[in-house]
Design an enzyme around this catalytic site. Sequence first.
Site, short mmCIF file in Angstrom:
data_model
loop_
_atom_site.label_atom_id
_atom_site.label_comp_id
_atom_site.label_asym_id
_atom_site.label_seq_id
_atom_site.Cartn_x
_atom_site.Cartn_y
_atom_site.Cartn_z
N HIS A 140 0.80 -1.23 0.00
CA HIS A 140 0.00 0.00 0.00
C HIS A 140 0.84 1.29 0.00
O HIS A 140 0.79 2.09 -0.92
CB HIS A 140 -0.90 0.04 1.24
CG HIS A 140 -1.76 -1.16 1.43
ND1 HIS A 140 -2.91 -1.37 0.71
CD2 HIS A 140 -1.66 -2.22 2.28
CE1 HIS A 140 -3.49 -2.50 1.10
NE2 HIS A 140 -2.75 -3.03 2.06
C1 BDR Z 1 -3.09 0.86 5.29
O1 BDR Z 1 -3.32 0.38 6.61
C2 BDR Z 1 -2.13 -0.07 7.19
O2 BDR Z 1 -2.32 -1.33 7.73
C3 BDR Z 1 -1.08 -0.03 6.10
O3 BDR Z 1 0.17 0.38 6.65
C4 BDR Z 1 -1.60 0.97 5.11
O4 BDR Z 1 -1.20 2.28 5.44
C5 BDR Z 1 -3.77 -0.08 4.32
O5 BDR Z 1 -5.15 -0.12 4.57
#
Ligand code: BDR
Length: 314
Positions: free
Chosen positions: A243
């Site tokens: 992500h």
């Molecule tokens: C986001 O949530 C966190 O768990 C990850 O680091 C990312 O920023 C994804 O939904």
Amino acid sequence: MAAPRKIIIDTDPGQDDAVAILLALASPELTVLGITAVAGNVPLHLTARNARIVCELAGRPDIPVFAGCDRPLARALVTAEHVHGKTGLDGPTLPEPAMALQDAHAVDFIIDTLRAEPAGSVTLCPLGPLTNIATALGRAPDIAPRIAEIVLMGGAYFEVGNITPAAEFNIYVDPEAARIVFGAGVKLTVMPLDVTHKVLVTASRNAAFRALGTPVGAAVAAFTDFFERFDRAKYGTDGAPLHDPCVTAYLLRPELFSGRHVNVEIETLSDLTRGMTVADWWRVTDRTANATFIGGVDADGFFALLTERLGRLR
Ligand code: BDR
Ligand code: CA
């Protein structure tokens, strides 16, 4: 080369946050003015620790790291140890950080930096819940027009939710903060699940990290191995989505991404859809566009960039 772009990374590491930070620190096009930690994936004392571990892994103990808000504006903190492990950075064995945390609060650092640097020269890169950024905007409204751009990871439209059926984690954790940021009138670029779920660490991409033959390559391979066990089981895909590095990659190579400039509103009232990012992708309302909502990515181009840059770190 043009002058490096000045950024502040606001983060809750998180293995994918760690990769986003490493990509920034490996890239001469970016100057990281500071890293501000926020409570999110794990509590604040761990995100502030993890941010320093990552700086040291990159050989950059000179980067100032600040601790910020330890809970959302109006709600109890929700964390994600089920994804990221007990420390938030489970996977590789990395040493406890030797570098000190800065004395100043992250929110003060954000405000002071935006006031001190020329207007329009600093980009904010939030990778976690938006509590620090919203608190800074609330306390010092004069900083809003001084922000060059906010490029953040959060939200979802076609992919809908990962922490609830309706919401993505970062926005879900602090929807009131997200509402402030999305309504601030600042140039905003959003990396939602719609794009991050196209950036999957397949076995061969993971092997390419490991093949770098460096401590950074080994750590990134171990980070992605760790959260893959969760995402693979959940989504049935052949790799975990990376992500937060989408934010850094967008700063470096925006042409890898595509999206639409549309209206995005944040749901704060409903229990059922708390934190939903209601994106007017089809432009069916007359609400004013406030964000560039990214949906497409050249995933091979992304991984080529990431792997090449990580190879510059030892
Ligand atoms: C986001 O949530 C966190 O768990 C990850 O680091 C990312 O920023 C994804 O939904
Ligand atoms: Ca994150």
